[in-house]
Design a protein around this motif. Sequence first.
Motif, PDB file in Angstrom:
ATOM      1  N   VAL A 279       0.776  -1.243   0.000  1.00  0.00           N
ATOM      2  CA  VAL A 279       0.000   0.000   0.000  1.00  0.00           C
ATOM      3  C   VAL A 279       0.813   1.303   0.000  1.00  0.00           C
ATOM      4  O   VAL A 279       0.344   2.307  -0.514  1.00  0.00           O
ATOM      5  N   LEU A 280       1.997   1.288   0.545  1.00  0.00           N
ATOM      6  CA  LEU A 280       2.716   2.567   0.652  1.00  0.00           C
ATOM      7  C   LEU A 280       3.145   3.052  -0.737  1.00  0.00           C
ATOM      8  O   LEU A 280       3.613   2.253  -1.557  1.00  0.00           O
ATOM      9  N   PRO A 281       2.964   4.361  -0.983  1.00  0.00           N
ATOM     10  CA  PRO A 281       3.286   4.896  -2.315  1.00  0.00           C
ATOM     11  C   PRO A 281       4.788   5.140  -2.472  1.00  0.00           C
ATOM     12  O   PRO A 281       5.261   6.264  -2.373  1.00  0.00           O
ATOM     13  N   ARG A 282       5.546   4.082  -2.676  1.00  0.00           N
ATOM     14  CA  ARG A 282       7.018   4.214  -2.736  1.00  0.00           C
ATOM     15  C   ARG A 282       7.456   4.848  -4.048  1.00  0.00           C
ATOM     16  O   ARG A 282       6.959   4.499  -5.111  1.00  0.00           O
ATOM     17  N   THR A 283       8.416   5.745  -3.936  1.00  0.00           N
ATOM     18  CA  THR A 283       8.970   6.369  -5.142  1.00  0.00           C
ATOM     19  C   THR A 283      10.246   5.617  -5.532  1.00  0.00           C
ATOM     20  O   THR A 283      10.738   4.783  -4.759  1.00  0.00           O
TER      21      THR A 283
END
Length: 497
Positions: A279-283
């Motif tokens: 779920v985390l919006p990793r760049t």
Amino acid sequence: MYLSASRKPPSRKGSMHDVPNDLMKHIHELERMFTVDTPKLHEIVSIFQEELVKGLSVAGGTIPMNPTWVIGYPTGDETGTYLALDMGGTNLRVCEVELPEEKGQYDIYQSKYRLPEEIKSGTGDQLFDYIAECVKQFLIANHECQDIKDLKELHLGFTFSYPCEQNAIDHGILQRWTKGFDIEGVEGHDVVPMFEAALERKGVPIKITALVNDTTGTLIASAYTDNTTRIGCIFGTGCNAAYMETIGCIPKLAHMNLDPNLEIAINCEWGAFDNEHRVLPRTVYDKHIDEHSPRPGQQTFEKMVAGLYLGEIFRLALVDLHSNPDVKIFEKQDTSALQIEYSLDSSFLAEVESDPWENLMETHALFEKKLKIETTEPERKLIRRLAELIGTRAARLSACGVAAICKMKNIESCHVGADGSVFNLYPNFQERGAKALREIFGWGKTVRKDPIQIVPSEDGSGVGAALIAALTMKRIRKGIHAGVNVKRKNSLIPPTP
Ligand code: GLC
């Protein structure tokens, strides 16, 4: 004009009108990458909550949810003199804490020691010998008239802020190093006897009464002075939280047949949240940091929000933009200083965010001094926006963890005691976190005071550790031995006559 002292200081307007269109395009791209909007906050909180519950189950999950054997809150009536040793991510601190008769009071004497960089990648013996020597020096300096050998009645709360599996308060198997540490021969071992052996080598007769996580210390120290505290958090070099759970809600402890109503502090180790990347919006920058860290695949959440990483995320984004032929930043400049890994820490970002001038002249001086880069005004506007985006994302994601614990425990109002360099020093971190909580819980304008507030804590790693040592000794004196290591060499439990 008269300005009321309670009003916020005027802030810089931050107009982007003079930023050329092509640079604006890249600023929008950064905004897209780093913005966590309200629906995303909800999505993260919901999965976070699921993962916290999983961590308490028999099968377990990625968030360790370690029971700490800190049982119950302090009453405020704890008394005595205790030692506290704090081995955090950056410094080492030895404290002597006096808990007087007056409810909720304390006195603290302390010395700080630098934790040399080479120790962080050395051996376990080097680490423990070094910290044992610091304890010895502290005792010599603070007990001039006494022989060290006569101090054996002093009890020590050892704040060791790394994930440990504890089957007792004076026991802790290091699950893995975090925060960039990579010391050989400690993972998978109980750190209590390792440290006690080092103390013995130095001729220091002190007993380790409690192995404490900084978050648990923060929870207990805050609860000591504020009985509305339900959670302790650290937003510093690392990021983590602890809260009180009832034994009956911890399926993985069911086999111990303890009183289901007892309350025990859980060290969540929530830095490990989303190691599965659900779920985390990793760049790309978050991914780079992880892949190049000593423990790839671990601490996904922490690597996006904690102080150790914020400056590096910022640096990687700037290096990337500079190397992109479409983005004209730092043209014809020597960027060799910017290319050095981890050369910028979160205080650099904090300084950029604090620059009060419309033309960002302090940022200009900062880049010149630290990186030998001459920046143009449009470049500085991009730099400032990037810092804001990274700092805001950290605060908003951190708030998700707090919200997840509150939702799991049905906590509708409480104080969350918080400590750490990011919480205390990073501009706007507290306000941004509070705003995210408002969005998550939907507190509208009619709610005059936020029901759940993250507030500065008492000194968890010092006072908290001392209180935990005091609580442990109180239980032992009452003959309650659950959660105390009976088997170890220096067991705290007196032999039966
Ligand atoms: C890291 C450690 C954790 C600690 C936190 C804050 O996440 O694993 O134990 O509480 O940093 O220092």
